[in-house]
Motif scaffolding. Structure first.
Motif, PDB file in Angstrom:
ATOM      1  N   THR A 157       0.868  -1.177   0.000  1.00  0.00           N
ATOM      2  CA  THR A 157       0.000   0.000   0.000  1.00  0.00           C
ATOM      3  C   THR A 157       0.908   1.231   0.000  1.00  0.00           C
ATOM      4  OG1 THR A 157      -0.058   0.294   2.405  1.00  0.00           O
ATOM      5  CG2 THR A 157      -1.707  -1.191   1.469  1.00  0.00           C
ATOM      6  N   ALA A 158       0.380   2.331  -0.550  1.00  0.00           N
ATOM      7  CA  ALA A 158       1.171   3.560  -0.573  1.00  0.00           C
ATOM      8  C   ALA A 158       1.507   3.983   0.856  1.00  0.00           C
ATOM      9  CB  ALA A 158       0.389   4.656  -1.297  1.00  0.00           C
ATOM     10  N   SER A 159       0.540   3.804   1.762  1.00  0.00           N
ATOM     11  CA  SER A 159       0.788   4.184   3.155  1.00  0.00           C
ATOM     12  C   SER A 159       1.881   3.299   3.771  1.00  0.00           C
ATOM     13  CB  SER A 159      -0.521   4.054   3.939  1.00  0.00           C
ATOM     14  OG  SER A 159      -0.272   4.026   5.306  1.00  0.00           O
ATOM     15  N   GLY A 160       1.867   2.036   3.431  1.00  0.00           N
ATOM     16  CA  GLY A 160       2.902   1.122   3.925  1.00  0.00           C
ATOM     17  C   GLY A 160       4.280   1.550   3.456  1.00  0.00           C
ATOM     18  N   VAL A 161       4.386   1.930   2.192  1.00  0.00           N
ATOM     19  CA  VAL A 161       5.699   2.369   1.685  1.00  0.00           C
ATOM     20  C   VAL A 161       6.126   3.643   2.419  1.00  0.00           C
ATOM     21  CG1 VAL A 161       7.005   3.146  -0.323  1.00  0.00           C
ATOM     22  CG2 VAL A 161       5.325   1.304  -0.570  1.00  0.00           C
ATOM     23  N   ARG A 162       5.173   4.555   2.612  1.00  0.00           N
ATOM     24  CA  ARG A 162       5.512   5.815   3.286  1.00  0.00           C
ATOM     25  C   ARG A 162       6.047   5.550   4.697  1.00  0.00           C
ATOM     26  NH1 ARG A 162       2.652   9.257   6.480  1.00  0.00           N
ATOM     27  NH2 ARG A 162       0.701   8.117   6.232  1.00  0.00           N
ATOM     28  N   ARG A 163       5.555   4.475   5.331  1.00  0.00           N
ATOM     29  CA  ARG A 163       5.964   4.219   6.727  1.00  0.00           C
ATOM     30  C   ARG A 163       6.762   2.917   6.870  1.00  0.00           C
ATOM     31  NH1 ARG A 163       1.076   5.087  10.544  1.00  0.00           N
ATOM     32  NH2 ARG A 163      -0.135   3.970   9.012  1.00  0.00           N
ATOM     33  N   VAL A 164       7.452   2.554   5.794  1.00  0.00           N
ATOM     34  CA  VAL A 164       8.111   1.240   5.807  1.00  0.00           C
ATOM     35  C   VAL A 164       9.176   1.136   6.910  1.00  0.00           C
ATOM     36  CG1 VAL A 164       9.783   1.822   3.983  1.00  0.00           C
ATOM     37  CG2 VAL A 164       9.151  -0.561   4.337  1.00  0.00           C
ATOM     38  N   GLU A 165       9.827   2.238   7.224  1.00  0.00           N
ATOM     39  CA  GLU A 165      10.847   2.185   8.287  1.00  0.00           C
ATOM     40  C   GLU A 165      10.188   1.893   9.636  1.00  0.00           C
ATOM     41  OE1 GLU A 165      10.568   4.802   6.173  1.00  0.00           O
ATOM     42  OE2 GLU A 165      12.353   4.580   4.912  1.00  0.00           O
ATOM     43  N   GLU A 166       9.037   2.522   9.899  1.00  0.00           N
ATOM     44  CA  GLU A 166       8.331   2.284  11.172  1.00  0.00           C
ATOM     45  C   GLU A 166       7.813   0.855  11.246  1.00  0.00           C
ATOM     46  OE1 GLU A 166       5.367   5.465  12.292  1.00  0.00           O
ATOM     47  OE2 GLU A 166       5.997   6.157  10.312  1.00  0.00           O
ATOM     48  N   ILE A 167       7.384   0.316  10.091  1.00  0.00           N
ATOM     49  CA  ILE A 167       6.888  -1.067  10.061  1.00  0.00           C
ATOM     50  C   ILE A 167       8.039  -2.026  10.395  1.00  0.00           C
ATOM     51  CG2 ILE A 167       6.010  -2.885   8.513  1.00  0.00           C
ATOM     52  CD1 ILE A 167       4.495  -0.589   7.021  1.00  0.00           C
ATOM     53  N   ALA A 168       9.185  -1.784   9.780  1.00  0.00           N
ATOM     54  CA  ALA A 168      10.335  -2.678   9.993  1.00  0.00           C
ATOM     55  C   ALA A 168      10.763  -2.682  11.462  1.00  0.00           C
ATOM     56  CB  ALA A 168      11.501  -2.255   9.096  1.00  0.00           C
ATOM     57  N   ALA A 169      10.542  -1.553  12.148  1.00  0.00           N
ATOM     58  CA  ALA A 169      11.006  -1.415  13.539  1.00  0.00           C
ATOM     59  C   ALA A 169       9.902  -1.697  14.557  1.00  0.00           C
ATOM     60  CB  ALA A 169      11.533   0.012  13.752  1.00  0.00           C
ATOM     61  N   ALA A 170       8.729  -2.150  14.097  1.00  0.00           N
ATOM     62  CA  ALA A 170       7.554  -2.157  14.975  1.00  0.00           C
ATOM     63  C   ALA A 170       7.576  -3.215  16.068  1.00  0.00           C
ATOM     64  CB  ALA A 170       6.283  -2.316  14.132  1.00  0.00           C
ATOM     65  N   SER A 171       8.329  -4.293  15.869  1.00  0.00           N
ATOM     66  CA  SER A 171       8.290  -5.383  16.861  1.00  0.00           C
ATOM     67  C   SER A 171       9.536  -6.244  16.712  1.00  0.00           C
ATOM     68  CB  SER A 171       7.048  -6.245  16.605  1.00  0.00           C
ATOM     69  OG  SER A 171       7.199  -7.523  17.181  1.00  0.00           O
ATOM     70  N   PRO A 172       9.990  -6.847  17.830  1.00  0.00           N
ATOM     71  CA  PRO A 172      11.108  -7.804  17.699  1.00  0.00           C
ATOM     72  C   PRO A 172      10.698  -9.042  16.907  1.00  0.00           C
ATOM     73  CG  PRO A 172      10.312  -7.716  19.978  1.00  0.00           C
ATOM     74  CD  PRO A 172       9.585  -6.642  19.230  1.00  0.00           C
ATOM     75  N   ARG A 173       9.398  -9.201  16.688  1.00  0.00           N
ATOM     76  CA  ARG A 173       8.906 -10.309  15.871  1.00  0.00           C
ATOM     77  C   ARG A 173       9.130 -10.089  14.386  1.00  0.00           C
ATOM     78  NH1 ARG A 173       5.276 -13.710  18.424  1.00  0.00           N
ATOM     79  NH2 ARG A 173       4.223 -12.502  20.010  1.00  0.00           N
ATOM     80  N   MET A 174       9.401  -8.836  13.978  1.00  0.00           N
ATOM     81  CA  MET A 174       9.493  -8.551  12.530  1.00  0.00           C
ATOM     82  C   MET A 174      10.668  -9.315  11.933  1.00  0.00           C
ATOM     83  SD  MET A 174       7.154  -6.786  11.117  1.00  0.00           S
ATOM     84  CE  MET A 174       8.026  -6.437   9.608  1.00  0.00           C
TER      85      MET A 174
END
Ligand SMILES: CC(C)(COP(=O)(O)OP(=O)(O)OC[C@H]1O[C@@H](n2cnc3c(N)ncnc32)[C@H](O)[C@@H]1OP(=O)(O)O)[C@@H](O)C(=O)NCCC(=O)NCCSC(=O)C[C@](C)(O)C(=O)O
Ligand SMILES: [Mg+2]
Length: 358
Positions: A157-174
């Motif tokens: 999603t465009a929103s996912g790309v915009r926040r991809v750094e936050e997604i990658a850092a969101a959990s030790p499970r990532m």
């Protein structure tokens, strides 16, 4: 975002301790199958032996009236199959769908001990990861799991790309992120109806020679996904997780599939998806370094000793940075060789030949 002090605390009482590092396991291809399709399901035990990751897909490509059958099919296959060193993943339905709650509840409690990674589609931001993070922890506690299940986000999603750094850092499970070029194209309103790959209209053209604007000008097709893949790689690597290219939809066009996979490999991805058995060998070939590259890397590492200073090999300058580049290739080769005796001997043979000339 949780306080750094609390980041590695389990999110539910009785849930396993989160991992501190994402283990690198060979991940050249994520092979998709439809667990509701008896013909495909019957092939899974055999296919699993030849792939690094096998994924039971519950989301898109599974008809709405087959969703429950797919979920149950995956439970049955997981219980009946010994996957050996091959990782078992699933892709759950999207978080706004009517199926996802049962997907998570059923899979974590029934086959949580077999599942390595849960892929979450259409991730819009870190809040989506936080939601599944807590829910999985609660279910892990209920199932008394001893090893945490990891999470893989789909960047589509465009929103996912915009926040991809936050997604990658969101959990030790990532564990990692894959590019989903079809949904991403739709979300961005890109005007391509292909699943990955280039487009003949997206090109650059050489300058005109003289006054003639139309004759003698070469065009070169460009890569529609370069920006997104590069950004995804940076987000993943800077957070210690693994980037993957996703699917290539033109199954018949094995040549362009190989090109797309190789672009991703060269940009830093560890693997890609295979949607059809014919794409497994392509991913295996592309995401395993060439024996000549491995031999070169090992040669440079040997010549560089402690990795500092500068030397010349075959007319090419080598220094601390090229030493690190070579370590990337050599370490990947070692990890793959551990699992694949054929690759191991190809790498050793090429290295022996290369070192013999020094
Ligand atoms: C494309 C399809 C319909 C062609 O399926 P087919 O049966 O028409 O092809 P075939 O060439 O006739 O198949 C030959 C044999 O291989 C078998 N076969 C075929 N595929 C597989 C497979 N994957 N695993 C295991 N076996 C497979 C098939 O059952 C058949 O067996 P048979 O010789 O005994 O008759 C089929 O390959 C398939 O369904 N693949 C998976 C599709 C899929 O998972 N799509 C979703 C991922 S991509 C996506 O979601 C986008 C993304 C990321 O979200 C975003 O960009 O937004
Ligand atoms: Mg999709």
């Amino acid at each position: 975002m949780r306080s750094p002090k609390d980041f590695f605390k389990p999110l539910a009482i009785g849930a396993p301790q989160p991992v501190r590092e994402i283990p690198f396991r060979p991940s050249r291809m994520i092979h998709f199958f439809d667990p509701s399709n008896p013909k495909m399901a019957a092939k899974v035990p055999d296919i699993a032996k030849g792939v690094d990751i096998i994924l039971g897909n519950l989301e898109d490509a599974i008809q709405a009236d087959r969703k429950v059958a797919a979920r149950q099919g995956l439970v049955d296959i997981a219980k009946a199959t010994d996957f050996g060193a091959t990782q078992l993943w699933t892709r759950i339905n999207s978080l706004d769908s009517p199926w996802v709650l049962d997907d998570l509840t059923t899979l974590v409690t029934e086959i949580g001990d077999k599942l390595d990674v849960i892929m979450v589609p259409k991730v819009e931001g870190p809040e989506d990861i936080h939601y599944v993070d807590r829910l999985i922890a609660q279910l892990e506690a209920r199932a008394k799991l001893e090893r945490p299940i990891l999470v893989h986000a789909l960047l589509e999603t465009a929103s996912g790309v915009r926040r991809v750094e936050e997604i990658a850092a969101a959990s030790p499970r990532m564990q990692g992120i894959s590019l989903g070029p079809a949904d991403l194209a739709a979300s961005r309103r890109m005007k391509t109806t292909r699943v990955g790959g280039g487009h003949p209209g997206y090109l650059v053209r050489t300058d005109p020679v003289g006054d003639d604007l139309s004759e003698g000008r070469q065009t070169y097709q460009q890569d529609l996904w370069h920006y997104t893949v590069s950004r995804m790689v940076d987000a993943c690597v800077s957070n210690g997780i693994l980037p993957f290219y996703g699917p290539f939809g033109d199954i018949r066009d094995t040549v362009a599939c190989e090109d797309q996979f190789r672009n991703a490999y060269l940009l830093g991805c560890v693997g890609a998806w295979s949607l059809h058995p014919v794409q497994i060998a392509i991913a295996k070939k592309v995401f395993s370094p060439e024996p000549s590259e491995v031999a070169w890397a090992r040669r440079v590492i040997k010549a560089m000793g402690d990795g500092t200073g500068a030397v010349m090999i075959d007319g090419k300058m080598q220094d601390d940075a090229t030493y690190k580049q070579c370590l990337v290739v050599a370490e990947l080769a070692d990890a793959l060789a551990d699992r694949d005796p054929e690759l191991a001997s190809a790498y050793d043979k090429a290295t022996e030949e290369a070192l013999a000339n020094d």
